[in-house]
Design an enzyme around this catalytic site. Structure first.
Site, PDB file in Angstrom:
ATOM      1  N   ASN A   9       1.605   1.210  -1.600  1.00 56.66           N
ATOM      2  CA  ASN A   9       0.402   1.564  -0.565  1.00 56.66           C
ATOM      3  C   ASN A   9       0.628   3.131  -0.560  1.00 56.66           C
ATOM      4  O   ASN A   9       1.294   3.543   0.320  1.00 56.66           O
ATOM      5  CB  ASN A   9       0.497   1.016   0.449  1.00 56.66           C
ATOM      6  CG  ASN A   9      -0.547   1.476   1.538  1.00 56.66           C
ATOM      7  OD1 ASN A   9      -1.671   2.023   1.090  1.00 56.66           O
ATOM      8  ND2 ASN A   9      -0.318   0.805   2.754  1.00 56.66           N
ATOM      9  N   LYS A  11      -1.897   4.922   0.934  1.00 58.69           N
ATOM     10  CA  LYS A  11      -2.308   5.271   2.213  1.00 58.69           C
ATOM     11  C   LYS A  11      -3.210   6.524   1.936  1.00 58.69           C
ATOM     12  O   LYS A  11      -3.966   6.756   0.953  1.00 58.69           O
ATOM     13  CB  LYS A  11      -1.340   5.599   3.312  1.00 58.69           C
ATOM     14  CG  LYS A  11      -0.286   4.317   3.232  1.00 58.69           C
ATOM     15  CD  LYS A  11       0.733   4.422   4.480  1.00 58.69           C
ATOM     16  CE  LYS A  11       1.726   3.374   4.477  1.00 58.69           C
ATOM     17  NZ  LYS A  11       2.299   3.266   5.707  1.00 58.69           N
ATOM     18  N   HIS A  95      -3.715  -4.088   7.020  1.00 60.88           N
ATOM     19  CA  HIS A  95      -2.552  -3.238   7.258  1.00 60.88           C
ATOM     20  C   HIS A  95      -2.702  -2.922   8.806  1.00 60.88           C
ATOM     21  O   HIS A  95      -3.489  -2.792   9.405  1.00 60.88           O
ATOM     22  CB  HIS A  95      -2.655  -1.931   6.277  1.00 60.88           C
ATOM     23  CG  HIS A  95      -1.349  -1.271   6.334  1.00 60.88           C
ATOM     24  ND1 HIS A  95      -0.760  -0.459   7.422  1.00 60.88           N
ATOM     25  CD2 HIS A  95      -0.324  -1.323   5.477  1.00 60.88           C
ATOM     26  CE1 HIS A  95       0.260   0.076   7.026  1.00 60.88           C
ATOM     27  NE2 HIS A  95       0.736  -0.609   5.944  1.00 60.88           N
ATOM     28  N   GLU A  97      -1.780  -0.136  10.002  1.00 55.61           N
ATOM     29  CA  GLU A  97      -2.629   0.988  10.482  1.00 55.61           C
ATOM     30  C   GLU A  97      -4.042   0.725  10.535  1.00 55.61           C
ATOM     31  O   GLU A  97      -4.712   1.481  11.578  1.00 55.61           O
ATOM     32  CB  GLU A  97      -2.295   2.135   9.386  1.00 55.61           C
ATOM     33  CG  GLU A  97      -0.742   2.876   9.316  1.00 55.61           C
ATOM     34  CD  GLU A  97      -0.368   2.995   8.020  1.00 55.61           C
ATOM     35  OE1 GLU A  97      -0.693   3.485   7.226  1.00 55.61           O
ATOM     36  OE2 GLU A  97       0.729   2.892   8.243  1.00 55.61           O
ATOM     37  N   GLU A 167       5.149  -6.744   7.374  1.00 55.21           N
ATOM     38  CA  GLU A 167       5.723  -5.461   7.563  1.00 55.21           C
ATOM     39  C   GLU A 167       5.852  -4.976   9.219  1.00 55.21           C
ATOM     40  O   GLU A 167       4.993  -4.795   9.728  1.00 55.21           O
ATOM     41  CB  GLU A 167       4.384  -4.592   7.123  1.00 55.21           C
ATOM     42  CG  GLU A 167       4.285  -4.480   5.648  1.00 55.21           C
ATOM     43  CD  GLU A 167       3.594  -3.135   5.178  1.00 55.21           C
ATOM     44  OE1 GLU A 167       4.155  -2.515   4.160  1.00 55.21           O
ATOM     45  OE2 GLU A 167       2.686  -2.715   5.624  1.00 55.21           O
ATOM     46  N   GLY A 173       7.519   3.890   7.655  1.00 54.43           N
ATOM     47  CA  GLY A 173       7.498   5.013   7.876  1.00 54.43           C
ATOM     48  C   GLY A 173       8.627   5.800   8.877  1.00 54.43           C
ATOM     49  O   GLY A 173       8.609   7.051   8.867  1.00 54.43           O
ATOM     50  N   SER A 213       9.766   0.895   4.873  1.00 55.36           N
ATOM     51  CA  SER A 213      10.982   1.934   4.394  1.00 55.36           C
ATOM     52  C   SER A 213      11.698   1.343   3.401  1.00 55.36           C
ATOM     53  O   SER A 213      12.842   1.128   3.005  1.00 55.36           O
ATOM     54  CB  SER A 213      11.837   2.258   5.565  1.00 55.36           C
ATOM     55  OG  SER A 213      11.077   2.747   6.485  1.00 55.36           O
ATOM     56  N   GLY A 234       5.099   2.233   0.764  1.00 52.20           N
ATOM     57  CA  GLY A 234       4.401   3.330   1.035  1.00 52.20           C
ATOM     58  C   GLY A 234       4.900   4.669   0.735  1.00 52.20           C
ATOM     59  O   GLY A 234       4.853   4.979  -0.637  1.00 52.20           O
TER      60      GLY A 234
END
Ligand code: 13P
Length: 250
Positions: A9, A11, A95, A97, A167, A173, A213, A234
């Site tokens: 992903n 992003k 997601h 986010e 997730e 991150g 991560s 990510g």
């Protein structure tokens, strides 16, 4: 047997030139990967050019989001046929986010999921708890609630073909990975919840990824867990060498 799916992903990273350069490098590095599906979920503007490169390689493409309407006055949104027209097999739905920063609700995500199924797009539905929920011990309730709300009215046959991505927000991150045991514990619970909501065949078929991560150095022990069917990656998917190591985790 479920085939693992390693999905990057990206992003909001990579211009068209950067995206093309990376898939050109990646396609050679992962050409000999066996018994694993590979996908890159890229920014929408990159997909057309990437599709020209991935052609008959083993790399599939995915969108990072998709709207639930086919066309119309929805400024800045992408329809299912638009993302299919640039070669997307997958679309990430929900997601964290999108949920946290852009306020996407469980009801909206349910509509998006149903639209994905109606258009033969494989959704990668993200679920997972916040740090405060993990600390309060309510993480099992959180994922159960998300599954019930997001999959409301979704048929078993569609669930069998979709991908779930667990997730935990506190691992995204942050460099802080859930331990393989923590990830396995809750992903097993997610599978059991799917069995309660549907049946044993559906629970056995659905692929459930871990995301948060995932790096070349920790992927192997994560993938050693019986219920974990791949990773949604990510940061470590932004560089061909590191993502190829994740794809070839064995
Ligand atoms: P990181 O791998 O950068 O933690 O991101 C995880 C993620 O959010 C993938 O969707």
């Amino acid at each position: 047997m479920r085939t693992p799916l390693m999905a990057g992903n990206w992003k909001m990273n990579k211009t068209v030139d950067e995206a093309v350069a990376m898939v050109n490098e990646l396609k050679d590095l992962v050409a000999d990967a066996e018994d694993v599906d590979v996908a890159i979920c890229a920014p929408a503007v990159d997909l057309y050019a990437m599709n020209e490169v991935v052609g008959d390689t083993n790399i599939d493409l995915g969108a990072q989001n998709m709207y639930y309407k086919e066309s119309g006055a929805y400024t800045a949104e992408l329809s299912p046929s638009m993302i299919k027209s640039v070669g997307c097999k997958y679309a990430i739905i929900g997601h964290s986010e999108r949920r946290e920063i852009f306020g996407e609700t469980d009801e909206l995500l349910n509509l998006k999921l149903k639209t994905a199924f109606a258009n033969d797009i494989v959704p990668i539905l993200c679920i997972g708890e916040k740090l405060s929920e993990r600390e309060a011990g309510t993480h099992f309730d959180r994922v159960k609630f998300q599954l019930a709300a997001n999959l409301s009215g979704v048929e078993a046959d569609d669930v069998k073909n979709m991908v779930l991505a667990y997730e935990p927000l506190w691992a995204i991150g942050t460099g802080k990975t859930a331990t393989p045991e923590q990830a396995e514990e809750i992903i097993k619970f997610i599978r059991e919840t799917v069995e309660e909501m549907y049946d044993a065949d559906t629970a056995e078929a659905v692929r459930i990824q871990y995301g948060g991560s995932v790096k070349p150095h920790n992927v192997k022990e994560i993938m050693a867990q019986p219920n974990i069917d791949g990773a949604l990656v990510g940061g470590a998917s932004l560089e061909a060498e590191s993502f190829s190591k994740i794809v070839k985790f064995k």
